[in-house]
Design an enzyme around this catalytic site. Structure first.
Site, PDB file in Angstrom:
ATOM      1  N   HIS C  96       1.006  -1.124   0.048  1.00  0.00           N
ATOM      2  CA  HIS C  96      -0.029  -0.031   0.070  1.00  0.00           C
ATOM      3  C   HIS C  96       0.764   1.231   0.062  1.00  0.00           C
ATOM      4  O   HIS C  96       2.182   1.260   0.340  1.00  0.00           O
ATOM      5  CB  HIS C  96      -0.693  -0.032   1.235  1.00  0.00           C
ATOM      6  CG  HIS C  96      -2.011   0.922   1.225  1.00  0.00           C
ATOM      7  ND1 HIS C  96      -1.738   2.390   1.579  1.00  0.00           N
ATOM      8  CD2 HIS C  96      -3.278   0.969   0.733  1.00  0.00           C
ATOM      9  CE1 HIS C  96      -2.903   3.160   1.384  1.00  0.00           C
ATOM     10  NE2 HIS C  96      -3.814   2.353   1.097  1.00  0.00           N
ATOM     11  N   GLU C 144      -4.155   2.721  -7.467  1.00  0.00           N
ATOM     12  CA  GLU C 144      -4.520   3.892  -7.097  1.00  0.00           C
ATOM     13  C   GLU C 144      -3.876   5.290  -7.304  1.00  0.00           C
ATOM     14  O   GLU C 144      -2.588   5.028  -6.492  1.00  0.00           O
ATOM     15  CB  GLU C 144      -5.021   3.834  -5.493  1.00  0.00           C
ATOM     16  CG  GLU C 144      -6.221   2.992  -5.251  1.00  0.00           C
ATOM     17  CD  GLU C 144      -6.608   3.011  -3.697  1.00  0.00           C
ATOM     18  OE1 GLU C 144      -5.844   3.646  -2.934  1.00  0.00           O
ATOM     19  OE2 GLU C 144      -7.505   2.317  -3.398  1.00  0.00           O
TER      20      GLU C 144
END
Lengths: 229, 229, 229, 229
Positions: C96, C144
């Site tokens: 992440h 993202e």
């Protein structure tokens, strides 16, 4: 514009074994050999030594052993790519087993290298890693079993073929370097016969009784191989 | 042998704003000012630029913005202290908020700096951190509230006094540098009046309309302060 | 054996906003909703909370927000994958933007996840990174734009389509999650209409006036979409 | 409020050798022995196992092997201290040689531990590091020569005395743990005779033919020593 490399080429990577005067001395000899045998040689140096070496040599492709993605501005103590270019650097190793980088950082550094015309030599520890990295379009890849680095033991020719093929199947534009444990002209031949574009060494050269003689005999073998083809 | 610094001294820290020719140009001017005003100036540079700058200047104390604890041998892409010394480096920043290091690594790097005669300028983000680091005997310490770095806003004189005192109570041999947000001769005076041994700047100098004039006016204020004492 | 996920599925990712009792409460409600709407829900929790939550729920797929490649033996303070499996964990996020990992470490962690039957949800910050990671065969990918994370602003449908396509062209076995800034049932529909296999949220759910109502309305929209197809 | 420890106390640190059921089994036995011999025992566990173990035991001081400084909110995959407290954790190791942390991060983590009433057991690799860390007021310190960790070879009694003294001179409030290579009741006595407040082990216990018998015989020796004083 990135330097165009002519295969087979050679890498002299003294890591942190040499610096300052000693590094410069080897670079000067390597530079003469590059001219004499008409072989492209990438020579790695400490950041602090790149300027001196690039000023003193004509043919060597000055190479760093890592660089950061830092952009001009804030940031203390990281390697600014622009400072390398102004010091004559034309290539950099990235993600060596002794200096692994984060995935997002690797993407950023490679983007900066492309912007600035710096050749990227990206390392992978395993075939899975090599395939993933190949998607990022490095100029040169090395896939070395981590266990062999610095041992003076070279990869098996089977392992070399397997990694050469894995990289090229995934991305045929990448040049492949096989340099794990190269310590004799025979190792140079073995690497090139595996289909690699390049080979080179660290301890196999620096640790030889006469490093310059060893380097020359490796280059002669490379030239022999080139002429046979 | 480490360079002996005469207080008050000054730090010009262009971080990664300058490199290559531009860094050299500022260094040349700073070198002249160091001689003209007889002030010790530490000048930080990219690793790749240290050799050029040290060759071209006479008075500047060439300073890196970090260094690693690497010893000659294996290790790819880290900063070898010996390569810095051979390039004329005499001091290094360590543990800057933009380049924090691990506790055990800081101990190792400082040991290497002591072996090689490199002055250490160690940063702390808080008074607790400053006290802990002071036990490791750095030559110079900076205790800057992280929030102020790069803002052009200086620490309050109270905060400066508090950090100067904290460091000196813990270890009176350490010289204290106050350099957060110094952007005018008045900031220079404020820092010295707080009792600091040194001050200096980054954006306050580099970002000034005329960096060399700003640097000179800061040094004049430092000299005024020195003479008043 | 890894859990088989049925698309469209949903991810409730409370990051570090919830822990202990509060995390358990939301998990219990999410578990009921998973059963009521027959939707697979991945629920992320602090490592310390996984056991409690897995013991108290029936349907949720307990998910960690990172794990390490540590193997049983030495090693202090890293996340041992085997300890997660024994605590009921069936999936993990990796890489992440708030927890990037090194290239070689990512390869190792994914190998361990495959050995232990843990689903991998691997994040990428850019399309280049997503393509490289897709070669490593993650089960689920998220691509993202880093800038949008935690802003309550979702990716444009164009960006979503582009990343969905990039991942699937490279590796059609990977399920694609679009979860940046999802904060309403409309965002859920937009994500699914972009062609994603899944969507979900953090602040869009936790920060809603009534998180459970928000979660239910998002799931209802997901079910509506599923039935229309 | 932090748990008050009564010297001499003992640490059972299974690192990543045990997890899940196996960790719980040893914890249950250690808990009985803690009661039987009235000795405070810190028992380290995987994050995922802390809740189960704290629920099943009465006397053990549940201890993690690291924690992060993360605060409730954003942040993926780090160890939230609040989640540990809610799971029954009362102490944590920090800066172990197998998990070194940055200087500023160590300061932050220790601040969080103090806020939340978590005992800190901070490790140092060298006497210089131990002195610096002692300024930060950890509850317990370990100063272990890195080379001995996991070797089954204990520190010399001279080294133990030297490190005990270094820590106490610097900060007399800190309790000192000597736990390098403790693998027999004789090693336990040696550690306590060096003046340490505590001792304990990893491989010396887990790797014993009968770990529970070994643990009990070590505790008996600790009690003998306590009674002789």
């Amino acid at each position: 514009m990135k330097k165009q490399l002519r295969s087979p080429f050679f890498v002299v990577n003294p890591k942190a074994y040499l610096y300052g005067e000693k590094s410069l001395e080897l670079a000067l000899e390597a530079d003469k050999l590059s001219e004499k045998y008409d072989v492209d040689i990438l020579f790695t140096a400490q950041y602090a030594d790149c300027y001196r070496i690039s000023q003193a040599t004509k043919k060597l492709i000055i190479t760093t052993q890592h660089m950061d993605s830092l952009v001009p501005g804030r940031g203390m103590g990281y390697i600014l790519p622009e400072s390398l270019v102004e010091s004559g650097v034309q290539a950099t190793f990235l993600n060596h087993a002794e200096h692994p980088v984060k995935v997002n950082e690797l993407v950023e550094i490679m983007k900066r290298a492309d912007e600035l015309g710096i050749l990227t030599i990206v390392c992978a520890d395993s075939i899975a890693e090599a395939k993933a990295i190949s998607i990022l379009n490095p100029d040169i890849m090395i896939c070395e079993p981590t266990e062999l680095i610095g041992t003076g033991q070279s990869s098996s020719i089977d392992y070399m073929r397997q990694t050469n093929d894995a990289v090229r199947e995934s991305n045929p534009n990448i040049k492949v370097l096989q340099a794990a444990g190269i310590s004799s002209p025979e190792d140079v031949r073995k690497a090139l016969e595996s289909g690699a574009d390049a080979t080179g060494g660290t301890s196999g050269i620096i640790g030889a009784e006469n490093p310059i003689e060893m380097l020359e005999s490796m280059l002669i073998e490379l030239v022999n191989y080139r002429e046979e083809k």
